[in-house]
Write a protein that holds these residues in place. Sequence first.
Motif, PDB file in Angstrom:
ATOM      1  N   ALA A  29     -19.327 -10.785 -45.355  1.00  0.00           N
ATOM      2  CA  ALA A  29     -19.993 -11.150 -46.616  1.00  0.00           C
ATOM      3  C   ALA A  29     -20.148  -9.901 -47.466  1.00  0.00           C
ATOM      4  O   ALA A  29     -20.634  -8.870 -46.998  1.00  0.00           O
ATOM      5  CB  ALA A  29     -21.362 -11.765 -46.341  1.00  0.00           C
ATOM      6  N   LEU A  30     -19.713  -9.959 -48.706  1.00  0.00           N
ATOM      7  CA  LEU A  30     -19.828  -8.843 -49.624  1.00  0.00           C
ATOM      8  C   LEU A  30     -21.208  -8.876 -50.268  1.00  0.00           C
ATOM      9  O   LEU A  30     -21.604  -9.874 -50.870  1.00  0.00           O
ATOM     10  CB  LEU A  30     -18.742  -8.923 -50.699  1.00  0.00           C
ATOM     11  N   VAL A  31     -21.955  -7.784 -50.096  1.00  0.00           N
ATOM     12  CA  VAL A  31     -23.283  -7.679 -50.697  1.00  0.00           C
ATOM     13  C   VAL A  31     -23.338  -6.390 -51.513  1.00  0.00           C
ATOM     14  O   VAL A  31     -22.607  -5.443 -51.247  1.00  0.00           O
ATOM     15  CB  VAL A  31     -24.414  -7.692 -49.640  1.00  0.00           C
ATOM     16  N   TYR A  32     -24.196  -6.375 -52.509  1.00  0.00           N
ATOM     17  CA  TYR A  32     -24.402  -5.185 -53.325  1.00  0.00           C
ATOM     18  C   TYR A  32     -25.771  -4.616 -52.988  1.00  0.00           C
ATOM     19  O   TYR A  32     -26.765  -5.340 -52.988  1.00  0.00           O
ATOM     20  CB  TYR A  32     -24.297  -5.531 -54.807  1.00  0.00           C
ATOM     21  N   ALA A  33     -25.799  -3.319 -52.687  1.00  0.00           N
ATOM     22  CA  ALA A  33     -27.049  -2.711 -52.256  1.00  0.00           C
ATOM     23  C   ALA A  33     -27.035  -1.211 -52.543  1.00  0.00           C
ATOM     24  O   ALA A  33     -25.978  -0.607 -52.731  1.00  0.00           O
ATOM     25  CB  ALA A  33     -27.267  -2.944 -50.775  1.00  0.00           C
ATOM     26  N   TYR A  34     -28.221  -0.656 -52.569  1.00  0.00           N
ATOM     27  CA  TYR A  34     -28.403   0.786 -52.639  1.00  0.00           C
ATOM     28  C   TYR A  34     -28.794   1.261 -51.249  1.00  0.00           C
ATOM     29  O   TYR A  34     -29.594   0.615 -50.571  1.00  0.00           O
ATOM     30  CB  TYR A  34     -29.519   1.160 -53.613  1.00  0.00           C
ATOM     31  N   GLU A  35     -28.238   2.367 -50.815  1.00  0.00           N
ATOM     32  CA  GLU A  35     -28.639   2.990 -49.567  1.00  0.00           C
ATOM     33  C   GLU A  35     -29.123   4.394 -49.875  1.00  0.00           C
ATOM     34  O   GLU A  35     -28.479   5.126 -50.639  1.00  0.00           O
ATOM     35  CB  GLU A  35     -27.490   3.044 -48.569  1.00  0.00           C
ATOM     36  N   HIS A  36     -30.262   4.748 -49.305  1.00  0.00           N
ATOM     37  CA  HIS A  36     -30.826   6.068 -49.571  1.00  0.00           C
ATOM     38  C   HIS A  36     -31.576   6.547 -48.331  1.00  0.00           C
ATOM     39  O   HIS A  36     -32.441   5.845 -47.820  1.00  0.00           O
ATOM     40  CB  HIS A  36     -31.779   6.001 -50.772  1.00  0.00           C
ATOM     41  N   ALA A  37     -31.220   7.713 -47.846  1.00  0.00           N
ATOM     42  CA  ALA A  37     -31.918   8.319 -46.712  1.00  0.00           C
ATOM     43  C   ALA A  37     -32.942   9.316 -47.244  1.00  0.00           C
ATOM     44  O   ALA A  37     -32.673  10.032 -48.216  1.00  0.00           O
ATOM     45  CB  ALA A  37     -30.924   9.030 -45.798  1.00  0.00           C
ATOM     46  N   LEU A  38     -34.099   9.347 -46.627  1.00  0.00           N
ATOM     47  CA  LEU A  38     -35.124  10.303 -47.054  1.00  0.00           C
ATOM     48  C   LEU A  38     -34.647  11.718 -46.750  1.00  0.00           C
ATOM     49  O   LEU A  38     -34.334  12.035 -45.604  1.00  0.00           O
ATOM     50  CB  LEU A  38     -36.439  10.058 -46.322  1.00  0.00           C
ATOM     51  N   PRO A  39     -34.593  12.594 -47.762  1.00  0.00           N
ATOM     52  CA  PRO A  39     -34.138  13.960 -47.529  1.00  0.00           C
ATOM     53  C   PRO A  39     -35.268  14.881 -47.056  1.00  0.00           C
ATOM     54  O   PRO A  39     -35.082  16.072 -46.939  1.00  0.00           O
ATOM     55  CB  PRO A  39     -33.616  14.390 -48.903  1.00  0.00           C
ATOM     56  N   VAL A  40     -36.431  14.317 -46.819  1.00  0.00           N
ATOM     57  CA  VAL A  40     -37.572  15.113 -46.369  1.00  0.00           C
ATOM     58  C   VAL A  40     -37.975  14.664 -44.967  1.00  0.00           C
ATOM     59  O   VAL A  40     -37.757  13.526 -44.577  1.00  0.00           O
ATOM     60  CB  VAL A  40     -38.779  14.963 -47.325  1.00  0.00           C
ATOM     61  N   ARG A  41     -38.550  15.569 -44.217  1.00  0.00           N
ATOM     62  CA  ARG A  41     -39.047  15.230 -42.885  1.00  0.00           C
ATOM     63  C   ARG A  41     -40.510  14.826 -43.032  1.00  0.00           C
ATOM     64  O   ARG A  41     -41.295  15.546 -43.640  1.00  0.00           O
ATOM     65  CB  ARG A  41     -38.911  16.422 -41.951  1.00  0.00           C
ATOM     66  N   ILE A  42     -40.842  13.691 -42.476  1.00  0.00           N
ATOM     67  CA  ILE A  42     -42.229  13.247 -42.502  1.00  0.00           C
ATOM     68  C   ILE A  42     -42.724  13.125 -41.071  1.00  0.00           C
ATOM     69  O   ILE A  42     -41.951  12.851 -40.157  1.00  0.00           O
ATOM     70  CB  ILE A  42     -42.418  11.927 -43.284  1.00  0.00           C
ATOM     71  N   GLY A  43     -44.000  13.364 -40.889  1.00  0.00           N
ATOM     72  CA  GLY A  43     -44.582  13.351 -39.561  1.00  0.00           C
ATOM     73  C   GLY A  43     -44.753  11.944 -39.019  1.00  0.00           C
ATOM     74  O   GLY A  43     -44.623  10.949 -39.734  1.00  0.00           O
ATOM     75  N   SER A  44     -45.066  11.868 -37.739  1.00  0.00           N
ATOM     76  CA  SER A  44     -45.348  10.584 -37.108  1.00  0.00           C
ATOM     77  C   SER A  44     -46.527   9.927 -37.802  1.00  0.00           C
ATOM     78  O   SER A  44     -47.472  10.596 -38.211  1.00  0.00           O
ATOM     79  CB  SER A  44     -45.680  10.781 -35.633  1.00  0.00           C
ATOM     80  N   GLY A  45     -46.474   8.624 -37.949  1.00  0.00           N
ATOM     81  CA  GLY A  45     -47.571   7.901 -38.571  1.00  0.00           C
ATOM     82  C   GLY A  45     -47.098   6.643 -39.256  1.00  0.00           C
ATOM     83  O   GLY A  45     -45.941   6.248 -39.144  1.00  0.00           O
ATOM     84  N   PHE A  46     -48.008   6.018 -39.978  1.00  0.00           N
ATOM     85  CA  PHE A  46     -47.716   4.781 -40.701  1.00  0.00           C
ATOM     86  C   PHE A  46     -47.633   5.100 -42.185  1.00  0.00           C
ATOM     87  O   PHE A  46     -48.454   5.846 -42.716  1.00  0.00           O
ATOM     88  CB  PHE A  46     -48.808   3.733 -40.450  1.00  0.00           C
ATOM     89  N   TYR A  47     -46.644   4.522 -42.873  1.00  0.00           N
ATOM     90  CA  TYR A  47     -46.407   4.778 -44.286  1.00  0.00           C
ATOM     91  C   TYR A  47     -46.146   3.467 -45.018  1.00  0.00           C
ATOM     92  O   TYR A  47     -45.804   2.462 -44.400  1.00  0.00           O
ATOM     93  CB  TYR A  47     -45.193   5.702 -44.471  1.00  0.00           C
ATOM     94  N   TYR A  48     -46.295   3.510 -46.319  1.00  0.00           N
ATOM     95  CA  TYR A  48     -45.970   2.377 -47.181  1.00  0.00           C
ATOM     96  C   TYR A  48     -44.825   2.771 -48.098  1.00  0.00           C
ATOM     97  O   TYR A  48     -44.848   3.839 -48.704  1.00  0.00           O
ATOM     98  CB  TYR A  48     -47.171   1.976 -48.042  1.00  0.00           C
ATOM     99  N   LEU A  49     -43.829   1.899 -48.209  1.00  0.00           N
ATOM    100  CA  LEU A  49     -42.714   2.100 -49.133  1.00  0.00           C
ATOM    101  C   LEU A  49     -42.889   1.127 -50.284  1.00  0.00           C
ATOM    102  O   LEU A  49     -42.999  -0.083 -50.073  1.00  0.00           O
ATOM    103  CB  LEU A  49     -41.376   1.839 -48.443  1.00  0.00           C
ATOM    104  N   MET A  50     -42.957   1.645 -51.489  1.00  0.00           N
ATOM    105  CA  MET A  50     -43.067   0.830 -52.687  1.00  0.00           C
ATOM    106  C   MET A  50     -41.734   0.908 -53.432  1.00  0.00           C
ATOM    107  O   MET A  50     -41.235   1.994 -53.700  1.00  0.00           O
ATOM    108  CB  MET A  50     -44.177   1.357 -53.604  1.00  0.00           C
ATOM    109  N   VAL A  51     -41.151  -0.249 -53.732  1.00  0.00           N
ATOM    110  CA  VAL A  51     -39.890  -0.324 -54.467  1.00  0.00           C
ATOM    111  C   VAL A  51     -40.164  -1.029 -55.782  1.00  0.00           C
ATOM    112  O   VAL A  51     -40.771  -2.097 -55.807  1.00  0.00           O
ATOM    113  CB  VAL A  51     -38.821  -1.107 -53.668  1.00  0.00           C
TER     114      VAL A  51
END
Length: 70
Positions: A29-51
Amino acid sequence: KLTVHSVTGMVVYEYAITGMPQALDRGGALVYAYEHALPVRIGSGFYYLMVEAQKAGKTLKKSIGFSVFK
């Protein structure tokens, strides 16, 4: 726009995506998407991603929570 917040509300990372999405083959199936890897190191824990995205003059928002284990 991508924004990663810690549980205390501090902005850990922010990025504005520009350009067109990539065409990706997902099991035939052809899908259109953005892929982005975080270029920063973040510590262990819980985070929220807002798009936040714009489509047809409307602002679309989505948030998810994720955990980092090291």
